[in-house]
Design a protein around this motif. Structure first.
Motif, PDB file in Angstrom:
ATOM      1  N   ALA A 149      25.908  47.308  27.477  1.00 50.88           N
ATOM      2  CA  ALA A 149      27.354  47.177  27.257  1.00 50.88           C
ATOM      3  C   ALA A 149      28.005  48.478  27.728  1.00 50.88           C
ATOM      4  CB  ALA A 149      27.634  46.938  25.776  1.00 50.88           C
ATOM      5  N   ARG A 150      29.210  48.361  28.314  1.00 44.55           N
ATOM      6  CA  ARG A 150      29.843  49.555  28.872  1.00 44.55           C
ATOM      7  C   ARG A 150      31.356  49.430  28.849  1.00 44.55           C
ATOM      8  NH1 ARG A 150      29.220  51.044  35.174  1.00 44.55           N
ATOM      9  NH2 ARG A 150      31.074  49.756  35.308  1.00 44.55           N
ATOM     10  N   ALA A 151      32.005  50.557  28.639  1.00 47.56           N
ATOM     11  CA  ALA A 151      33.452  50.657  28.794  1.00 47.56           C
ATOM     12  C   ALA A 151      33.738  51.804  29.744  1.00 47.56           C
ATOM     13  CB  ALA A 151      34.124  50.920  27.445  1.00 47.56           C
ATOM     14  N   VAL A 152      34.677  51.591  30.646  1.00 48.37           N
ATOM     15  CA  VAL A 152      35.153  52.649  31.539  1.00 48.37           C
ATOM     16  C   VAL A 152      36.612  52.892  31.176  1.00 48.37           C
ATOM     17  CG1 VAL A 152      35.577  53.346  33.919  1.00 48.37           C
ATOM     18  CG2 VAL A 152      33.537  51.996  33.361  1.00 48.37           C
ATOM     19  N   VAL A 153      36.896  54.117  30.747  1.00 46.32           N
ATOM     20  CA  VAL A 153      38.204  54.458  30.224  1.00 46.32           C
ATOM     21  C   VAL A 153      38.879  55.479  31.137  1.00 46.32           C
ATOM     22  CG1 VAL A 153      39.453  55.350  28.219  1.00 46.32           C
ATOM     23  CG2 VAL A 153      37.276  54.118  27.896  1.00 46.32           C
ATOM     24  N   PRO A 154      39.996  55.138  31.760  1.00 46.47           N
ATOM     25  CA  PRO A 154      40.711  56.133  32.557  1.00 46.47           C
ATOM     26  C   PRO A 154      41.397  57.143  31.630  1.00 46.47           C
ATOM     27  CG  PRO A 154      41.703  53.937  32.823  1.00 46.47           C
ATOM     28  CD  PRO A 154      40.595  53.814  31.834  1.00 46.47           C
ATOM     29  N   VAL A 155      41.272  58.413  31.966  1.00 44.21           N
ATOM     30  CA  VAL A 155      41.884  59.482  31.168  1.00 44.21           C
ATOM     31  C   VAL A 155      42.673  60.409  32.096  1.00 44.21           C
ATOM     32  CG1 VAL A 155      40.124  59.404  29.358  1.00 44.21           C
ATOM     33  CG2 VAL A 155      39.813  60.947  31.293  1.00 44.21           C
ATOM     34  N   GLY A 156      43.569  61.181  31.490  1.00 50.64           N
ATOM     35  CA  GLY A 156      44.423  62.076  32.270  1.00 50.64           C
ATOM     36  C   GLY A 156      43.725  63.320  32.760  1.00 50.64           C
ATOM     37  N   ALA A 157      42.885  63.920  31.914  1.00 52.28           N
ATOM     38  CA  ALA A 157      42.237  65.179  32.291  1.00 52.28           C
ATOM     39  C   ALA A 157      41.040  65.427  31.382  1.00 52.28           C
ATOM     40  CB  ALA A 157      43.222  66.335  32.171  1.00 52.28           C
ATOM     41  N   LEU A 158      40.082  66.182  31.893  1.00 50.79           N
ATOM     42  CA  LEU A 158      38.928  66.649  31.127  1.00 50.79           C
ATOM     43  C   LEU A 158      38.817  68.160  31.312  1.00 50.79           C
ATOM     44  CD1 LEU A 158      36.364  63.866  32.139  1.00 50.79           C
ATOM     45  CD2 LEU A 158      37.394  64.164  29.875  1.00 50.79           C
ATOM     46  N   HIS A 159      38.060  68.812  30.437  1.00 49.30           N
ATOM     47  CA  HIS A 159      37.873  70.271  30.531  1.00 49.30           C
ATOM     48  C   HIS A 159      37.345  70.687  31.906  1.00 49.30           C
ATOM     49  CE1 HIS A 159      38.745  70.666  26.410  1.00 49.30           C
ATOM     50  NE2 HIS A 159      37.543  70.672  25.896  1.00 49.30           N
ATOM     51  N   TYR A 160      37.722  71.881  32.319  1.00 50.06           N
ATOM     52  CA  TYR A 160      37.199  72.564  33.507  1.00 50.06           C
ATOM     53  C   TYR A 160      37.396  71.793  34.810  1.00 50.06           C
ATOM     54  CZ  TYR A 160      34.888  74.881  29.616  1.00 50.06           C
ATOM     55  OH  TYR A 160      34.630  75.504  28.421  1.00 50.06           O
ATOM     56  N   GLY A 161      38.330  70.872  34.835  1.00 51.52           N
ATOM     57  CA  GLY A 161      38.565  70.104  36.050  1.00 51.52           C
ATOM     58  C   GLY A 161      37.554  69.002  36.289  1.00 51.52           C
ATOM     59  N   TYR A 162      36.739  68.689  35.292  1.00 56.23           N
ATOM     60  CA  TYR A 162      35.749  67.616  35.448  1.00 56.23           C
ATOM     61  C   TYR A 162      36.451  66.284  35.631  1.00 56.23           C
ATOM     62  CZ  TYR A 162      32.188  70.895  33.776  1.00 56.23           C
ATOM     63  OH  TYR A 162      31.344  71.960  33.616  1.00 56.23           O
ATOM     64  N   LEU A 163      35.773  65.386  36.321  1.00 52.82           N
ATOM     65  CA  LEU A 163      36.331  64.069  36.621  1.00 52.82           C
ATOM     66  C   LEU A 163      35.615  62.943  35.887  1.00 52.82           C
ATOM     67  CD1 LEU A 163      36.769  64.586  40.474  1.00 52.82           C
ATOM     68  CD2 LEU A 163      38.525  64.757  38.677  1.00 52.82           C
ATOM     69  N   VAL A 164      34.531  63.265  35.149  1.00 56.40           N
ATOM     70  CA  VAL A 164      33.762  62.221  34.467  1.00 56.40           C
ATOM     71  C   VAL A 164      33.084  62.794  33.222  1.00 56.40           C
ATOM     72  CG1 VAL A 164      31.731  62.609  35.942  1.00 56.40           C
ATOM     73  CG2 VAL A 164      31.995  60.411  34.768  1.00 56.40           C
ATOM     74  N   GLU A 165      33.018  61.972  32.187  1.00 61.97           N
ATOM     75  CA  GLU A 165      32.283  62.271  30.957  1.00 61.97           C
ATOM     76  C   GLU A 165      31.639  60.969  30.489  1.00 61.97           C
ATOM     77  OE1 GLU A 165      32.976  64.067  26.440  1.00 61.97           O
ATOM     78  OE2 GLU A 165      34.611  64.121  27.884  1.00 61.97           O
ATOM     79  N   ILE A 166      30.419  61.066  29.966  1.00 55.86           N
ATOM     80  CA  ILE A 166      29.693  59.860  29.538  1.00 55.86           C
ATOM     81  C   ILE A 166      29.077  60.083  28.164  1.00 55.86           C
ATOM     82  CG2 ILE A 166      27.821  58.254  30.081  1.00 55.86           C
ATOM     83  CD1 ILE A 166      28.038  59.174  33.000  1.00 55.86           C
ATOM     84  N   SER A 167      29.296  59.124  27.265  1.00 58.15           N
ATOM     85  CA  SER A 167      28.595  59.105  25.980  1.00 58.15           C
ATOM     86  C   SER A 167      27.799  57.811  25.916  1.00 58.15           C
ATOM     87  CB  SER A 167      29.562  59.221  24.808  1.00 58.15           C
ATOM     88  OG  SER A 167      30.434  58.112  24.758  1.00 58.15           O
ATOM     89  N   ALA A 168      26.802  57.758  25.035  1.00 59.34           N
ATOM     90  CA  ALA A 168      25.945  56.570  24.985  1.00 59.34           C
ATOM     91  C   ALA A 168      25.290  56.416  23.621  1.00 59.34           C
ATOM     92  CB  ALA A 168      24.866  56.663  26.067  1.00 59.34           C
ATOM     93  N   ARG A 169      24.851  55.208  23.376  1.00 53.67           N
ATOM     94  CA  ARG A 169      24.010  54.890  22.213  1.00 53.67           C
ATOM     95  C   ARG A 169      22.760  54.191  22.736  1.00 53.67           C
ATOM     96  NH1 ARG A 169      28.993  54.635  21.152  1.00 53.67           N
ATOM     97  NH2 ARG A 169      29.968  55.480  19.310  1.00 53.67           N
ATOM     98  N   ALA A 170      21.627  54.576  22.177  1.00 48.70           N
ATOM     99  CA  ALA A 170      20.351  53.977  22.586  1.00 48.70           C
ATOM    100  C   ALA A 170      19.579  53.542  21.350  1.00 48.70           C
ATOM    101  CB  ALA A 170      19.532  54.983  23.402  1.00 48.70           C
ATOM    102  N   TRP A 171      18.727  52.546  21.539  1.00 48.52           N
ATOM    103  CA  TRP A 171      17.863  52.046  20.471  1.00 48.52           C
ATOM    104  C   TRP A 171      16.423  52.282  20.918  1.00 48.52           C
ATOM    105  CZ3 TRP A 171      18.913  50.547  15.674  1.00 48.52           C
ATOM    106  CH2 TRP A 171      17.909  49.913  14.936  1.00 48.52           C
ATOM    107  N   VAL A 172      15.681  53.018  20.092  1.00 52.49           N
ATOM    108  CA  VAL A 172      14.315  53.375  20.447  1.00 52.49           C
ATOM    109  C   VAL A 172      13.381  52.952  19.323  1.00 52.49           C
ATOM    110  CG1 VAL A 172      12.764  55.274  21.082  1.00 52.49           C
ATOM    111  CG2 VAL A 172      15.171  55.380  21.716  1.00 52.49           C
ATOM    112  N   GLU A 173      12.406  52.134  19.649  1.00 50.81           N
ATOM    113  CA  GLU A 173      11.389  51.758  18.661  1.00 50.81           C
ATOM    114  C   GLU A 173      10.483  52.941  18.432  1.00 50.81           C
ATOM    115  OE1 GLU A 173      11.292  48.927  16.967  1.00 50.81           O
ATOM    116  OE2 GLU A 173      12.998  48.113  18.073  1.00 50.81           O
ATOM    117  N   ARG A 174      10.282  53.285  17.173  1.00 50.90           N
ATOM    118  CA  ARG A 174       9.367  54.383  16.847  1.00 50.90           C
ATOM    119  C   ARG A 174       7.946  53.863  16.945  1.00 50.90           C
ATOM    120  NH1 ARG A 174      11.468  59.234  14.752  1.00 50.90           N
ATOM    121  NH2 ARG A 174      13.659  59.034  14.226  1.00 50.90           N
ATOM    122  N   GLY A 175       7.101  54.653  17.592  1.00 50.44           N
ATOM    123  CA  GLY A 175       5.736  54.204  17.824  1.00 50.44           C
ATOM    124  C   GLY A 175       4.728  54.689  16.876  1.00 50.44           C
TER     125      GLY A 175
END
Length: 130
Positions: free
Chosen positions: A104-130
């Motif tokens: 699942a994904r959302a792409v959100v247009p934003v006005g500005a990010l720190h240091y002139g960056y053009l992209v930021e990504i956050s995520a959630r993952a599911w990991v089975e413990r072994g």
């Protein structure tokens, strides 16, 4: 309630703000917004969008690995783009990194990010413990 672990990826700079790279509670890994900062801590805001996107996805991968996860374990990804005109290029780079897996994904247009960056990504993952 599961124990919550904080995770900072080796090889990436320690976050400058009051947060960690990720948290893990049981099988759930939540990755903080990753910017295209280089592993040595230098900024990439002057680089073209494509290079910033590659660095950001590399940072995301490093944080996931530090948490015992991989891109294919992501269940949700949120992408912040400065300039929706970068969507097509980002989608191609993202697809190359994620391969056949389409979380699942959302792409959100934003006005500005720190240091002139053009992209930021956050995520959630599911990991089975072994």
């Amino acid at each position: 309630m599961p124990k919550i672990e904080t995770i900072n990826a080796p090889g990436l700079p320690i976050p400058a703000g009051h947060y960690c790279h990720a948290t893990r509670a049981g099988n759930l890994v939540c990755v903080s917004g990753q910017l295209p900062v280089r592993p040595d801590g230098t900024h990439t805001g002057e680089l073209p969008f494509e290079e910033q996107a590659e660095q950001t996805l590399s940072n995301l991968r490093a944080v996931l690995e530090a948490a015992g996860a991989k891109l294919e374990d992501c269940i949700e990804v949120t992408v912040y783009l400065v300039g929706i005109e970068h969507w097509k290029a980002f989608n191609e780079i993202y697809a190359r990194h994620f391969g056949e897996w389409k979380p699942a994904r959302a792409v959100v247009p934003v006005g500005a990010l720190h240091y002139g960056y053009l992209v930021e990504i956050s995520a959630r993952a599911w990991v089975e413990r072994g």
